[in-house]
Write a protein that holds these residues in place. Structure first.
Motif, short mmCIF file in Angstrom:
data_model
loop_
_atom_site.label_atom_id
_atom_site.label_comp_id
_atom_site.label_asym_id
_atom_site.label_seq_id
_atom_site.Cartn_x
_atom_site.Cartn_y
_atom_site.Cartn_z
N LEU A 186 0.86 -1.18 0.00
CA LEU A 186 0.00 0.00 0.00
C LEU A 186 0.89 1.23 0.00
CD1 LEU A 186 -2.57 -1.17 2.70
CD2 LEU A 186 -2.79 -1.31 0.21
N ASP A 187 0.89 1.94 -1.12
CA ASP A 187 1.70 3.16 -1.21
C ASP A 187 0.80 4.35 -0.89
OD1 ASP A 187 3.25 5.32 -1.71
OD2 ASP A 187 3.72 4.79 -3.80
N THR A 188 0.88 4.81 0.35
CA THR A 188 0.02 5.91 0.80
C THR A 188 0.45 7.26 0.25
OG1 THR A 188 1.42 6.27 2.74
CG2 THR A 188 -0.42 4.71 2.99
N GLY A 189 1.63 7.30 -0.36
CA GLY A 189 2.19 8.58 -0.78
C GLY A 189 2.89 9.30 0.35
N LEU A 190 2.93 8.64 1.52
CA LEU A 190 3.51 9.26 2.71
C LEU A 190 4.54 8.34 3.35
CD1 LEU A 190 0.13 10.64 4.03
CD2 LEU A 190 2.11 12.07 3.48
N LEU A 191 5.14 7.49 2.54
CA LEU A 191 6.14 6.57 3.09
C LEU A 191 7.50 7.27 3.16
CD1 LEU A 191 5.13 3.35 1.11
CD2 LEU A 191 4.33 4.12 3.36
N PHE A 192 8.37 6.76 3.99
CA PHE A 192 9.72 7.31 4.10
C PHE A 192 10.49 7.07 2.79
CE2 PHE A 192 8.77 6.56 8.61
CZ PHE A 192 9.35 7.65 9.24
N PRO A 193 11.41 7.97 2.43
CA PRO A 193 12.26 7.72 1.26
C PRO A 193 12.97 6.37 1.37
CG PRO A 193 12.61 9.95 2.09
CD PRO A 193 11.70 9.28 3.08
N GLU A 194 13.36 6.00 2.59
CA GLU A 194 14.05 4.72 2.80
C GLU A 194 13.15 3.53 2.43
OE1 GLU A 194 14.00 7.24 4.86
OE2 GLU A 194 16.02 7.62 5.67
N THR A 195 11.84 3.69 2.62
CA THR A 195 10.91 2.60 2.30
C THR A 195 10.77 2.44 0.79
OG1 THR A 195 9.74 3.07 4.37
CG2 THR A 195 8.59 1.70 2.74
N TYR A 196 10.66 3.58 0.09
CA TYR A 196 10.59 3.50 -1.38
C TYR A 196 11.88 2.89 -1.95
CZ TYR A 196 6.37 6.36 -1.20
OH TYR A 196 5.10 6.83 -0.94
N GLU A 197 12.99 3.27 -1.36
CA GLU A 197 14.28 2.74 -1.81
C GLU A 197 14.36 1.24 -1.56
OE1 GLU A 197 17.23 1.98 0.29
OE2 GLU A 197 18.42 1.60 -1.53
N LEU A 198 13.82 0.81 -0.42
CA LEU A 198 13.81 -0.62 -0.10
C LEU A 198 12.97 -1.40 -1.10
CD1 LEU A 198 14.42 -3.06 1.71
CD2 LEU A 198 12.45 -2.40 3.12
N LYS A 199 11.84 -0.85 -1.49
CA LYS A 199 10.98 -1.55 -2.46
C LYS A 199 11.78 -1.88 -3.73
CE LYS A 199 6.67 -1.00 -5.11
NZ LYS A 199 7.10 -0.87 -6.49
N SER A 200 12.51 -0.90 -4.23
CA SER A 200 13.32 -1.12 -5.44
C SER A 200 14.40 -2.16 -5.18
CB SER A 200 13.98 0.18 -5.89
OG SER A 200 13.00 1.15 -6.13
N ARG A 201 15.03 -2.08 -4.02
CA ARG A 201 16.10 -3.05 -3.71
C ARG A 201 15.54 -4.46 -3.63
NH1 ARG A 201 19.29 -2.58 1.39
NH2 ARG A 201 17.74 -1.11 2.12
N LEU A 202 14.36 -4.61 -3.02
CA LEU A 202 13.75 -5.94 -2.90
C LEU A 202 13.38 -6.50 -4.27
CD1 LEU A 202 11.48 -5.27 0.21
CD2 LEU A 202 13.43 -6.84 0.13
N GLU A 203 12.87 -5.63 -5.15
CA GLU A 203 12.51 -6.10 -6.49
C GLU A 203 13.74 -6.64 -7.22
OE1 GLU A 203 8.52 -3.60 -7.62
OE2 GLU A 203 10.42 -2.53 -7.83
#
Ligand code: SF4
Length: 245
Positions: free
Chosen positions: A69-86
């Motif tokens: 769930l991308d609320t648009g209010l996640l930490f930059p570190e969380t968005y970065e983690l999503k890419s790393r996990l992919e």
């Protein structure tokens, strides 16, 4: 087609949940894959337990869809983690978005709704997008654990779950990490070299939206630091407060 328990006459949810109590994570996931395939999906906010589920599923070659769930209010570190996990797992993690951007929501409800009415904010940005996703599934695989909080202590390994009270819609909720400890999860993550949120190394326990996540003290519970100042411990996706807004 919507999930209906009557389409699975051989499935006794309570009995299966009891069997899962002593089954391995691998056995639980294989059972789910063989019975439901891609109608079962892993929902993750990238906390430790969700990462272990994804790791196990990928290693077993089980192609469960994964969503967040991308609320648009996640930490930059969380968005970065999503890419790393992919990249790490070689998968695509589907991002579910709210209907309104943060700016549009501010126009409708006023600025910083999370300060004035976090329940409505969570309903708009988490519950409704999740309900939309669950409507197309038979099984929602979660990382909920019993020892995360008092409210989660009675979590069953497999539950029939009403995810939309207004329409009386149900699906199966699989909580394969229910019996795991925080220590066991982090042992697994470190041993297998799974990427994790850099904020954990800075003392954050449970990580959600940046306006509602604060550093928790070392002796506090796992979900301490969420919705500080409010009598609120859940965003609603595991309790469904009746999203009739
Ligand atoms: S966690 Fe906070 S910012 Fe995120 S949706 Fe809920 S109230 Fe809004």
């Amino acid at each position: 087609m919507p999930f209906s328990l009557s389409d699975h006459p051989d499935l006794d949810v309570r009995a299966q949940a009891a069997v899962f109590e002593t089954a391995s994570l691998a056995d639980v996931l294989v059972w789910t894959w063989e019975k439901f395939g891609v109608r079962a999906a892993i929902g993750t906010s990238f906390q430790g337990s969700g990462l272990v589920i994804i790791d196990q599923a990928v290693k077993l070659g089980l192609g469960f869809p994964v969503f967040t769930l991308d609320t648009g209010l996640l930490f930059p570190e969380t968005y970065e983690l999503k890419s790393r996990l992919e990249r790490h797992f070689g998968i695509v993690i589907e991002a579910m978005h709210p209907e309104q951007t943060v700016e549009e929501q501010a126009g409708t409800y006023g600025p910083e709704l999370w300060r004035s009415n976090p329940d409505t904010c969570c309903a708009m940005r988490k519950v409704l997008p999740l309900q939309k996703k669950l409507a197309g599934l038979d099984v929602w695989i979660t990382g909920v654990r019993r020892n995360q909080s008092d409210g989660r202590a009675t979590t069953q390994m497999l539950e029939l779950y009403e995810f939309d009270k207004l329409r009386a819609r149900h699906l199966l909720k699989l909580n394969p990490m229910a019996t795991w400890s925080r220590e066991a999860i982090w042992d697994h993550i470190k041993r297998e070299g799974i990427p994790y949120n850099a904020l954990h190394d800075r003392g954050y326990h449970s990580i959600g939206c940046w306006p509602c996540t604060k550093l928790a003290g070392s002796g506090e519970g796992e979900r301490a630091g969420r919705w500080e100042g409010f009598d609120k411990t859940e965003c609603g996706i595991h309790t469904f407060m009746g999203a009739n807004i």
